[in-house]
Design an enzyme around this catalytic site. Structure first.
Site, PDB file in Angstrom:
ATOM      1  N   SER A 175     -15.568  50.924  57.524  1.00 33.63           N
ATOM      2  CA  SER A 175     -16.116  49.591  57.254  1.00 33.63           C
ATOM      3  C   SER A 175     -17.374  49.649  56.382  1.00 33.63           C
ATOM      4  CB  SER A 175     -16.475  48.888  58.563  1.00 33.63           C
ATOM      5  OG  SER A 175     -15.357  48.848  59.414  1.00 33.63           O
TER       6      SER A 175
HETATM    7  N1  SAH Z   1     -14.433  51.492  62.797  1.00 31.36           N
HETATM    8  C1  SAH Z   1     -13.850  52.276  61.735  1.00 31.36           C
HETATM    9  C2  SAH Z   1     -13.088  51.442  60.724  1.00 31.36           C
HETATM   10  C3  SAH Z   1     -11.856  50.960  61.311  1.00 31.36           C
HETATM   11  S1  SAH Z   1     -10.557  50.474  60.234  1.00 31.36           S
HETATM   12  C4  SAH Z   1     -14.869  53.137  61.063  1.00 31.36           C
HETATM   13  O1  SAH Z   1     -16.066  53.047  61.377  1.00 31.36           O
HETATM   14  O2  SAH Z   1     -14.481  53.947  60.225  1.00 31.36           O
HETATM   15  C5  SAH Z   1      -9.490  49.834  61.470  1.00 31.36           C
HETATM   16  C6  SAH Z   1      -8.803  50.884  62.320  1.00 31.36           C
HETATM   17  O3  SAH Z   1      -8.121  50.198  63.333  1.00 31.36           O
HETATM   18  C7  SAH Z   1      -7.725  51.671  61.556  1.00 31.36           C
HETATM   19  O4  SAH Z   1      -7.995  53.046  61.642  1.00 31.36           O
HETATM   20  C8  SAH Z   1      -6.429  51.303  62.279  1.00 31.36           C
HETATM   21  O5  SAH Z   1      -5.505  52.365  62.374  1.00 31.36           O
HETATM   22  C9  SAH Z   1      -6.946  50.899  63.650  1.00 31.36           C
HETATM   23  N2  SAH Z   1      -6.076  50.012  64.441  1.00 31.36           N
HETATM   24  C10 SAH Z   1      -5.282  49.005  64.025  1.00 31.36           C
HETATM   25  N3  SAH Z   1      -4.680  48.416  65.078  1.00 31.36           N
HETATM   26  C11 SAH Z   1      -5.118  49.056  66.194  1.00 31.36           C
HETATM   27  C12 SAH Z   1      -4.882  48.901  67.609  1.00 31.36           C
HETATM   28  N4  SAH Z   1      -4.049  47.959  68.085  1.00 31.36           N
HETATM   29  N5  SAH Z   1      -5.518  49.743  68.468  1.00 31.36           N
HETATM   30  C13 SAH Z   1      -6.350  50.706  68.005  1.00 31.36           C
HETATM   31  N6  SAH Z   1      -6.611  50.909  66.698  1.00 31.36           N
HETATM   32  C14 SAH Z   1      -6.017  50.081  65.798  1.00 31.36           C
END
Ligand code: SAH
Length: 211
Positions: free
Chosen positions: A59
């Protein structure tokens, strides 16, 4: 590349909008360059999301600051992050909360994030591969839940995983654009506050978007 200097410049620019000095201090302690692929390290302190592989992104730092600030952590909380991705947001939370659980649906990302976090010495973060149900009921209830992916709605499963008085920070909207919401669980229902527009990759699952 002087990462320490780049980090200071970034935090300084974020501090125009983010006033919680605990959040700024926490972010000044987390080396974002460790959480991005090698070839993107020179961009680690640009205030924008970056690709981390598997179609996912780390993010934007400003959004990380905004979401973290919205949780109003005091240091004693048990927090859940949904969407570990690179592990960067989890590290920032670990600087400010007592314990952080972070769930990620892509095992490869969960594994890399867990390795980076332990390499940096974080002992109060646990990364788990997400199950079918949203969140992580196993360790609930939480004082705070931060959802780092875009949800179609505020699903009751997440409210159920909060303590009364607990806060959920979550982007809600379409697959393309969302509004960041802070939802507080009250004895009788919930209170919702709007924190502004944002764009996240979709939250995938039975109670969210289809893959
Ligand atoms: N917080 C992260 C950025 C996240 S991007 C950072 O600091 O880098 C969003 C993430 O959510 C992705 O890796 C994706 O695979 C995950 N994601 C999507 N749906 C999800 C779910 N139902 N449960 C857990 N993770 C999920």
């Amino acid at each position: 590349m002087d990462f320490d200097k780049a980090r200071r410049i970034l935090i300084d620019s974020i501090s125009h909008d983010i006033k919680d000095r605990h959040v700024l201090l926490a972010m000044s302690r987390v080396p974002r360059e460790w959480f991005v692929p090698l070839d993107l390290q020179p961009s680690a302190y640009d205030d924008r999301p970056l690709s981390i592989g598997c179609g996912q992104t780390i993010s934007q730092p400003y959004i990380v600051a905004l979401m973290t600030e919205a949780l109003e952590l005091k240091g004693r909380e048990k927090v859940l992050e949904i969407g570990t991705g690179s592990g960067y947001q989890a590290a920032v939370l670990a600087e400010l909360a007592r314990y952080v659980y972070s769930v990620e649906r892509i095992p490869e990302l969960a594994e890399t994030a867990a390795r980076v976090l332990s390499g940096l010495g974080y002992k109060n973060v646990q990364v788990e591969v997400a199950g079918d149900e949203l969140g992580c009921a196993k360790y609930a209830p939480y004082d705070g839940i931060l959802v780092a992916a875009a949800a179609p709605s505020v699903h009751q499963t997440l409210i159920d995983q909060l303590y009364e008085g607990g806060r959920l920070v979550i982007p809600v909207g379409s697959r393309l654009e969302q509004e960041l919401l802070r939802v507080t669980k009250l004895r009788s229902g919930i209170r919702t506050e709007r924190l502004g527009g944002c764009r996240f990759v979709p939250l995938i699952g039975r109670d969210a978007w289809q893959e």
